[in-house]
Scaffold this motif. Sequence first.
Motif, PDB file in Angstrom:
ATOM      1  N   ARG A  82     -10.899 -30.805 -78.060  1.00 56.16           N
ATOM      2  CA  ARG A  82     -12.043 -30.487 -78.887  1.00 56.16           C
ATOM      3  C   ARG A  82     -13.281 -31.117 -78.448  1.00 56.16           C
ATOM      4  O   ARG A  82     -14.320 -30.348 -78.637  1.00 56.16           O
ATOM      5  CB  ARG A  82     -11.533 -31.120 -80.403  1.00 56.16           C
ATOM      6  CG  ARG A  82     -12.828 -31.202 -81.313  1.00 56.16           C
ATOM      7  CD  ARG A  82     -12.211 -31.567 -82.548  1.00 56.16           C
ATOM      8  NE  ARG A  82     -11.257 -30.633 -83.169  1.00 56.16           N
ATOM      9  CZ  ARG A  82     -10.556 -30.901 -84.420  1.00 56.16           C
ATOM     10  NH1 ARG A  82     -10.989 -31.929 -85.058  1.00 56.16           N
ATOM     11  NH2 ARG A  82      -9.578 -30.047 -84.673  1.00 56.16           N
ATOM     12  N   CYS A  83     -13.298 -32.270 -77.848  1.00 55.79           N
ATOM     13  CA  CYS A  83     -14.465 -32.748 -77.385  1.00 55.79           C
ATOM     14  C   CYS A  83     -15.224 -32.035 -76.189  1.00 55.79           C
ATOM     15  O   CYS A  83     -16.346 -32.014 -76.065  1.00 55.79           O
ATOM     16  CB  CYS A  83     -14.655 -34.296 -77.026  1.00 55.79           C
ATOM     17  SG  CYS A  83     -14.383 -35.198 -78.567  1.00 55.79           S
ATOM     18  N   THR A  84     -14.251 -31.662 -75.391  1.00 52.57           N
ATOM     19  CA  THR A  84     -14.750 -30.878 -74.186  1.00 52.57           C
ATOM     20  C   THR A  84     -15.307 -29.620 -74.572  1.00 52.57           C
ATOM     21  O   THR A  84     -16.396 -29.110 -73.993  1.00 52.57           O
ATOM     22  CB  THR A  84     -13.418 -30.497 -73.414  1.00 52.57           C
ATOM     23  OG1 THR A  84     -12.796 -31.768 -72.785  1.00 52.57           O
ATOM     24  CG2 THR A  84     -13.713 -29.928 -71.885  1.00 52.57           C
ATOM     25  N   ILE A  85     -14.748 -28.831 -75.511  1.00 51.21           N
ATOM     26  CA  ILE A  85     -15.563 -27.575 -76.108  1.00 51.21           C
ATOM     27  C   ILE A  85     -16.542 -27.782 -76.585  1.00 51.21           C
ATOM     28  O   ILE A  85     -17.749 -26.996 -76.324  1.00 51.21           O
ATOM     29  CB  ILE A  85     -14.459 -26.897 -76.884  1.00 51.21           C
ATOM     30  CG1 ILE A  85     -13.094 -26.323 -76.098  1.00 51.21           C
ATOM     31  CG2 ILE A  85     -15.194 -25.673 -77.585  1.00 51.21           C
ATOM     32  CD1 ILE A  85     -12.121 -25.798 -76.817  1.00 51.21           C
ATOM     33  N   ARG A  86     -16.909 -28.974 -77.253  1.00 53.29           N
ATOM     34  CA  ARG A  86     -18.128 -29.243 -78.010  1.00 53.29           C
ATOM     35  C   ARG A  86     -18.971 -29.569 -76.913  1.00 53.29           C
ATOM     36  O   ARG A  86     -20.482 -29.325 -77.208  1.00 53.29           O
ATOM     37  CB  ARG A  86     -17.912 -30.218 -79.046  1.00 53.29           C
ATOM     38  CG  ARG A  86     -17.336 -30.129 -80.356  1.00 53.29           C
ATOM     39  CD  ARG A  86     -17.460 -31.036 -81.213  1.00 53.29           C
ATOM     40  NE  ARG A  86     -17.024 -30.271 -82.736  1.00 53.29           N
ATOM     41  CZ  ARG A  86     -16.979 -31.097 -83.722  1.00 53.29           C
ATOM     42  NH1 ARG A  86     -17.287 -32.351 -83.634  1.00 53.29           N
ATOM     43  NH2 ARG A  86     -16.239 -30.498 -84.994  1.00 53.29           N
ATOM     44  N   GLY A  87     -18.831 -30.030 -75.789  1.00 51.37           N
ATOM     45  CA  GLY A  87     -19.786 -30.440 -74.662  1.00 51.37           C
ATOM     46  C   GLY A  87     -20.131 -29.113 -74.190  1.00 51.37           C
ATOM     47  O   GLY A  87     -21.247 -29.337 -73.457  1.00 51.37           O
ATOM     48  N   LEU A  88     -19.702 -27.880 -74.259  1.00 50.37           N
ATOM     49  CA  LEU A  88     -20.120 -26.838 -73.803  1.00 50.37           C
ATOM     50  C   LEU A  88     -21.426 -26.070 -74.765  1.00 50.37           C
ATOM     51  O   LEU A  88     -21.703 -25.058 -74.250  1.00 50.37           O
ATOM     52  CB  LEU A  88     -19.176 -25.776 -73.619  1.00 50.37           C
ATOM     53  CG  LEU A  88     -17.989 -26.211 -72.739  1.00 50.37           C
ATOM     54  CD1 LEU A  88     -16.999 -25.160 -72.768  1.00 50.37           C
ATOM     55  CD2 LEU A  88     -18.576 -26.201 -71.140  1.00 50.37           C
ATOM     56  N   MET A  89     -21.436 -26.476 -75.846  1.00 49.18           N
ATOM     57  CA  MET A  89     -22.610 -25.963 -76.810  1.00 49.18           C
ATOM     58  C   MET A  89     -23.849 -25.893 -76.209  1.00 49.18           C
ATOM     59  O   MET A  89     -24.335 -24.894 -76.072  1.00 49.18           O
ATOM     60  CB  MET A  89     -22.665 -27.029 -78.084  1.00 49.18           C
ATOM     61  CG  MET A  89     -23.535 -26.402 -78.992  1.00 49.18           C
ATOM     62  SD  MET A  89     -22.954 -24.989 -79.923  1.00 49.18           S
ATOM     63  CE  MET A  89     -22.002 -25.696 -81.005  1.00 49.18           C
TER      64      MET A  89
END
Length: 95
Positions: free
Chosen positions: A11-18
Amino acid sequence: MSNGIRCRCPRCTIRGLMGPAVIVTIGVLFLLHEMRNGYFDFSNTWPFILIVIGTILLASSVAPMDGHIDSTTAPPAVPPATPGPAQNSLPGQGQ
């Protein structure tokens, strides 16, 4: 994250792609605008930025939180090591 620990859960890895995804989308939209002589005008294509943001938020909301590290809690404190008895470097000297 001030404590130097970075969460590596999905979840945090995907949010880091924003941020990178939004920047790349804006770049592609401007590139299309320049290559097609205004056919893809930015005023007509800006909703794609909202679609990219929504897609990333949706992907992060359904991603598992396995191994999540909460940034508000500090890691457990390790007590300082206590020194043992002093060691004499010369054998047979003093006790």
